[in-house]
Scaffold this active site. Sequence first.
Site: not given
Length: 926
Positions: A255, A399, A512, A582, A598, A656
């Site tokens: 991440d 979310d 996610d 993700r 992201d 998003h």
Amino acid sequence: MKTLWCLLVVVLTFSGSFAVDRNNFKTCDQAGFCKRLRSFKPEKSQYTLDINSIILNGNVLLAEVTTIDTESDRRTVLWNYILKLSALEDSTFRVELNEKEPLYARYVTQLALQHEPRPDGINLVSKDNGKVVVTNNQGHKVVITAEPLKFEFYDKNGEVAVVLNENSQLLVEPLRKKREKTDDEDVNVVEVEEEGMWGENFKSHHDSKPRGNEAISLDVSFPDADQVYGIPEHTDRVHLATTTSGEPYRLYNLDVFEYELDSRMAIYGAIPVMYAHGTKHTVGVFWHNSAETWVDVVNYADSTVVSSLVNLVTGGQKRRVDARFMSESGIIDVFVMLGDTPADVFRQYTALTGVAPLPPRFSLAYHQSRWNYVDEGDVRSVDDNFDIHDIPADAIWLDIEYTDRKMYFTWDAEKFRHPSEMVANLTAKGRKLIVIIDPHIKREPGYFYHEDATDNGYYVKDKDGKDYEGWCWPGSSSYPDFLNPVVHDYYASRYSFDKFPGTSKDVHIWNDMNEPSVFNGPEITMPKDCRHYKPPENGVEGIGSFWEHRHVHNEYGLFYIRGTFDGMQARAPGQRPFILTRATFAGTQRYAAMWTGDNTAEWGFLAASVPMCISVAMSGVSFCGSDVGGFFKNPDAELMTRWYQAAAYQPFFRAHSHIETKRREPWLFEAATTGLLRDAVRRRYALLDLWYTLFFEHSRDGLPVMRPLFQQYPKEEATFTIDNEYLLGDRLLVRPVVESGVTSVKVYLPGADTQTLWYDVDSYQPHQANGYFTQEVNIAKTPVYQRGGSAVWRKERVRRSSSLMSHDPYTLVLALDWNNTSEGTLYIDDGETYDYKEKKYIYSKVKYTPEGITYSFIDDSASYPTRSWVERIVIAGLKTPPKTAKLSQNEKQTALLMTLHKGNDVLVIRKPGASMAKPWKITFSY
Ligand SMILES: *[C@@H]1O[C@H](CO)[C@@H](O)[C@H](O)[C@H]1NC(C)=O
Ligand SMILES: *[C@@H]1O[C@H](CO)[C@@H](O)[C@H](O)[C@H]1NC(C)=O
Ligand SMILES: *[C@@H]1O[C@H](CO)[C@@H](O)[C@H](O)[C@H]1NC(C)=O
């Protein structure tokens, strides 16, 4: 979705400079095994095959391999290994090399393969002069040199296409017992152990490495390759770069907050498949390993490679690419796929790891998301505004804030009081709700999931065997161990409607943070010495009785989404689930779509969405998109417009944004911009049947939906490095505008050698393929071309959502080639159930010749009672128009009306009215 934002950033404006904090992530030098292996450059490989040990068993050749101390005169055997070479169906071989008697079992990746690969026959041709020659039943030859060990795989024309261990970088570090030094031991006799053998540090994190070093490495050479591709997920080009003067490509699901462009750093996904392509053939290798992996590449045609090296390796002939895979653990397990076209090798890879099942149709339409739609009223207003502004939409997303304090499978009782009613309101318009469910579990007394997991030992354990605790959205969190079948079943059962109140078959799931993301962990993920479930074995205790996180890291997220998929199947067995993930790994496509995480509202990220999605599509995962508009920061009107226009032609189309960005639903812009966004979304809906057909065909043939140009034009060298345009199936060529303020873009049109025509979809103007041409663009224009020779079915009535379009009439666009013909397929079914498996669908072909048009069923035994009919037929590129046209269907004949548009050679047949439920035919007379 997001990362450390809330924790680290309290007051920060979006105008601040954005950059990844590289200090959080290792370089190769900071990863013990990468540093060690990268400097491993023996003169000659120590690995030797014992020819006398060869056994053929079914499709497998087994043999013993030893490492020999060639420096000493006595040629001492250092270690023993077992080699397995398997011949598999469809021009594929598998090479496995493991220790003969490892101290503990070494991890073999569990979920990447869809099933045991199907065998082909293997034939021993000869074994003399230190070489073993075998063939498969398709006539591919493999030559194994015994000493030093080397494998050469030949293409079907008898040319060497893939070589393993030519550069002597094969290495399997044997597992060893930690030596406890005793007082009377002669210090001179103690083996010298590598630095970091039993533990290493990164920043404040210590990795205890209870098994010591256990890395593996192998070099792979591709003689005749111009370019190599694959090994996503990275943010650089589709064709891979030479890494000698920098970092290798890294594969480790992470991440990465504010990830950077043009980088070989690891991000969320890791798919260890590589393809090599040249004008002679296309081949591939699938490195079946879920541990942290680094990959070096040398393309001898790159200007960065010094010419003395080029001369040495290729004899001055520049065509050749060498690669090298280095993994922290596991066994050598590599699939060699011999193509020989790009389509062949993409198919061979999906034969191993699976295809994406047919998605529910709505998931190919437009999705509206934001972190967060704050309450039921917000959801309702967003939903209503789509109707007020005449913009179709199929799903609204929630979310993490919809939950009760980040406890998944619960709702915030204040903000979401009537989830069932909220969902029912959406479904009344044919829309869906998609909610996020992440793997981390809040350690909250009284939270059922946490209590069940604690009581039953469901969590991943730390290095001492206690429940591992990390930090994530909910604060203190633990992570269920989805490798344990009991945990898998428990997690899957959470999706049943009674256990997740407020949900229905129309609520789908977003997974996610499944790298997994751990805010306070090393590199923002789980420590490598955490312990995972391993099936109990008699007599195995201690270190051998569990897997470490290091072994399974890259497939943890895949274990997770498999649980989601199985849960959604079980909650409503007749319904196709939609899941967005993700983290990705080999095989992800069997369960979920992915997005590029992201990103940032900058032009470079819009541009990067194209190569990033092409790369994952080649690696099995066709269902890809990026956060439209950019997750961080606020896009201006032009960027927003271009992003919608580009995403309208990418498989996954979802807007998003970050919680701290300005609201940016399409109607919040000036009217002119809203109009452009509406137009982009409507273009998507008009082509939904093409998307659906391409995904259906992918589910049969495994080919990418979003294709690199070289897949269709493999002999055309200019296409090998083009990654700012792509093909949808073999029909549309898309060159999105990803540059600010441009009035024209260069578009490469392939297929000059076959006189291919490309018709601008806006004007039907034909362009004959001839390399690059300049396309003028204004803010409303997205360069998209239909290939001459293809047929595309469109639906042009504007509805609120895709399900309301199911039975709408079609417009058929026939673009003619030089031979005055065109054809194309169409798939129709109910869009959401598995009834298609009971032959309830239509898979048809339409074909145009100057004599007429025929619409016929490819799968004769299947049918579907569609009420759709043909509203219009557009024939582009028609030089000599017919005088009359007559429709025949159900024994009835009808004369048809036509309009000719002379300026651009377009003939329109008005209201033919033919039903799509039955075959039909139109006959022309001149
Ligand atoms: C559902 O729609 C009705 C009618 O528009 C509305 O009154 C109600 O508040 C909606 N419910 C929710 C939970 O949004
Ligand atoms: C035209 O037809 C000929 C003969 O069937 C075929 O060889 C050729 O490839 C076709 N050309 C195009 C552009 O489709
Ligand atoms: C295509 O049609 C045009 C106009 O009718 C004709 O001149 C041409 O010969 C046709 N091409 C082929 C390959 O049949």
